[in-house]
Design an enzyme around this catalytic site. Sequence first.
Site, mmCIF file in Angstrom:
data_model
loop_
_atom_site.group_PDB
_atom_site.id
_atom_site.type_symbol
_atom_site.label_atom_id
_atom_site.label_comp_id
_atom_site.label_asym_id
_atom_site.label_seq_id
_atom_site.Cartn_x
_atom_site.Cartn_y
_atom_site.Cartn_z
ATOM 1 N N ARG A 1 -4.807 -7.307 2.614
ATOM 2 C CA ARG A 1 -3.793 -7.143 1.618
ATOM 3 C C ARG A 1 -2.414 -7.852 2.145
ATOM 4 N NH1 ARG A 1 -5.766 -2.417 -0.970
ATOM 5 N NH2 ARG A 1 -7.800 -1.824 -0.205
ATOM 6 N N LYS B 1 -15.684 3.281 -1.776
ATOM 7 C CA LYS B 1 -14.285 4.050 -2.260
ATOM 8 C C LYS B 1 -14.610 5.562 -2.320
ATOM 9 C CE LYS B 1 -10.332 3.095 -5.278
ATOM 10 N NZ LYS B 1 -9.676 2.124 -6.130
ATOM 11 N N ASP C 1 -7.891 -3.029 -6.586
ATOM 12 C CA ASP C 1 -7.516 -1.509 -6.737
ATOM 13 C C ASP C 1 -7.098 -1.195 -8.359
ATOM 14 O OD1 ASP C 1 -8.023 -0.959 -4.073
ATOM 15 O OD2 ASP C 1 -5.838 -0.671 -3.502
ATOM 16 N N ASP D 1 0.541 -3.209 -1.144
ATOM 17 C CA ASP D 1 -0.986 -3.039 -0.573
ATOM 18 C C ASP D 1 -1.971 -3.148 -1.530
ATOM 19 O OD1 ASP D 1 1.021 -0.644 -1.748
ATOM 20 O OD2 ASP D 1 -1.213 0.306 -1.752
ATOM 21 N N GLY E 1 -7.276 5.421 3.138
ATOM 22 C CA GLY E 1 -7.311 7.135 3.129
ATOM 23 C C GLY E 1 -8.481 7.610 2.534
ATOM 24 N N ARG E 2 -9.240 6.697 1.918
ATOM 25 C CA ARG E 2 -10.448 7.364 1.032
ATOM 26 C C ARG E 2 -11.561 6.213 1.104
ATOM 27 N NH1 ARG E 2 -9.529 8.128 -5.308
ATOM 28 N NH2 ARG E 2 -7.895 6.468 -5.643
ATOM 29 N N GLY F 1 -3.111 2.605 4.722
ATOM 30 C CA GLY F 1 -4.213 2.419 5.333
ATOM 31 C C GLY F 1 -5.539 3.096 4.429
HETATM 32 P P1 AMP Z 1 -3.919 3.470 -4.362
HETATM 33 O O1 AMP Z 1 -2.660 4.149 -5.198
HETATM 34 O O2 AMP Z 1 -5.321 3.730 -4.928
HETATM 35 O O3 AMP Z 1 -3.724 2.022 -4.104
HETATM 36 O O4 AMP Z 1 -3.654 4.317 -2.890
HETATM 37 C C1 AMP Z 1 -2.407 4.086 -2.126
HETATM 38 C C2 AMP Z 1 -2.722 4.798 -0.912
HETATM 39 O O5 AMP Z 1 -3.174 6.297 -0.858
HETATM 40 C C3 AMP Z 1 -4.014 4.193 -0.160
HETATM 41 O O6 AMP Z 1 -3.611 4.339 1.282
HETATM 42 C C4 AMP Z 1 -5.034 5.098 -0.432
HETATM 43 O O7 AMP Z 1 -5.921 4.940 0.765
HETATM 44 C C5 AMP Z 1 -4.484 6.699 -0.459
HETATM 45 N N1 AMP Z 1 -5.154 7.399 -1.081
HETATM 46 C C6 AMP Z 1 -5.380 7.374 -2.663
HETATM 47 N N2 AMP Z 1 -5.994 8.652 -2.898
HETATM 48 C C7 AMP Z 1 -6.202 9.215 -1.827
HETATM 49 C C8 AMP Z 1 -7.232 10.427 -1.650
HETATM 50 N N3 AMP Z 1 -7.597 11.220 -2.445
HETATM 51 N N4 AMP Z 1 -7.173 10.812 -0.270
HETATM 52 C C9 AMP Z 1 -6.715 10.095 1.010
HETATM 53 N N5 AMP Z 1 -5.963 8.979 0.525
HETATM 54 C C10 AMP Z 1 -5.963 8.734 -0.636
HETATM 55 MG MG MG Z 2 -4.226 0.579 -3.265
#
Ligand code: AMP
Ligand code: MG
Length: 483
Positions: free
Chosen positions: A180, A110, A259, A249, A89-90, A87
């Site tokens: 996604r 983002k 991403d 995702d 997360g940021r 989901g």
């Molecule tokens: P990504 O590797 O950027 O595709 O992220 C994979 C997952 O980790 C996604 O659900 C993001 O929302 C979450 N995520 C990545 N960085 C952070 C962060 N700093 N805080 C919270 N969630 C994160």
């Molecule tokens: Mg991602």
Amino acid sequence: MTSPFRFEHSYQSLGDAFFERRDPEPAKHPHVVLFNQALAENLGLPSDAVPEEEWAKYLSGSILPPGSSPIAQAYAGHQFGGFTILGDGRAILLGEHITPDGRRVDIQLKGGGISRYSRRGDGRATLRAMLREYLISETIHHLGIPSTRSLAVTTTGLPVYRERVHEGAVLTRIAASHIRVGTFEYVKHMLDDTALHKLVSYTLHRHYPDIPEGPNPGLTLLDALMERQLDLIVHWMRVGFIHGVMNTDNMSMAGETIDYGPCAFMNAYRPGTVFSSIDTHGRYAYANQPPVAQWNLAVLAGTLLTQIDPKEETAIKRAQLLLNSFPERYLSKWQRMMNAKLGLTDLRPEDRSLVDDLLSWMESRSADYTQTFLALELDGKLSEMHPEDTQLQEWLVRWSNRMEAQPGGKEVSLESMRSVNPAFIPRNHLVEQALDQAEKGDLDPLNALLGKVANPYDRSWSTIDDTIVPPGHDDKYQTFCGT
Ligand code: AMP
Ligand code: MG
């Protein structure tokens, strides 16, 4: 002053289980570092529509633009092969902006703060990573490859703790949508068939309005996405792009590159090239991108079985039949693309070995992928770069004979080559230098790079020698995820 935003929220009609209502976290001192004027105009969001200080607040999520209805989207995904509930997360979705010419685009912040999906994360993003995403996503777009876009990078004045303290920033991301493959995995695992059916229908209407749903919307969607992903991966292979983290995702149902984390461009032609620090087994190496895309599509197919046929066995057979067509469809599109890179305007059986032999030669000489194709445009240039290379000489004779045998002559070949072979890609060392300077407050090198990537096929200013990579640089070059 009237707001330039025209928000709608069609995604929310799917139901509360698909998202969490969540406001972005206000910034401490929002400051716009990069603003994409051309994109803003294109979206009907001209910079003078809103006073400058107000833009900084909108783009950082410190105040909500009129009509927005912020949410974090739920999804799941296979990360390096393992299933996880994820989901946003940021990232916070402000809404779907309707452009003056009627397009619907997601506007997402983002780095905009935590949500119920943050797990142990802080919801934040570093300035360096957001500038990197801005640069590379705009590069991919200007290379003519479907991609999310970057409207702005805004610093927040809040610290972000990683391996060191970073400046926090928000990237304003524009996407056809943020649906996604992982969204389907989430619905399959957490919701029911009614929700899944709604999502299939919604995705088809939003991203494939010209394709009739037909009697089997599940299969129609799988086929439609396969076609887009095939084209996307062929584009990546054409320019030497390595996404770096092709988890399910991170695969968009709209077929856009999405991403941007540890992505980078390959310099020396090595099919096994991996830059991502966490990709220790090379799962997402350059040459693995096509089979990984097929793998991701198989995951999607697995979520769609009940939508394909009530009898599971029949559904699996039908999905499998479609998935099995991937390698052949890929090879055919890839061959066409490689032919275009060589200025060959038609397809002949012997072209397969012509292309393969050039690639093997490039691999054995660690020849630069971009430079080699550029050099082919200039008579004698490649031989000059590789003197007394008999293998190359033999290949050049074959290529030349092959070109003479096709209608149109050299001019037509050159036209083809100039339209598919970039003259400029953001070389890793240039990217890192520009980001180093930007972090110190000097945006000039980054802006210069942004100017160049905006016209990657322009031969007027570029010479082959401009594209030289410091020897050995890439051998130790590493990129990092989600920083
Ligand atoms: P990504 O590797 O950027 O595709 O992220 C994979 C997952 O980790 C996604 O659900 C993001 O929302 C979450 N995520 C990545 N960085 C952070 C962060 N700093 N805080 C919270 N969630 C994160
Ligand atoms: Mg991602």
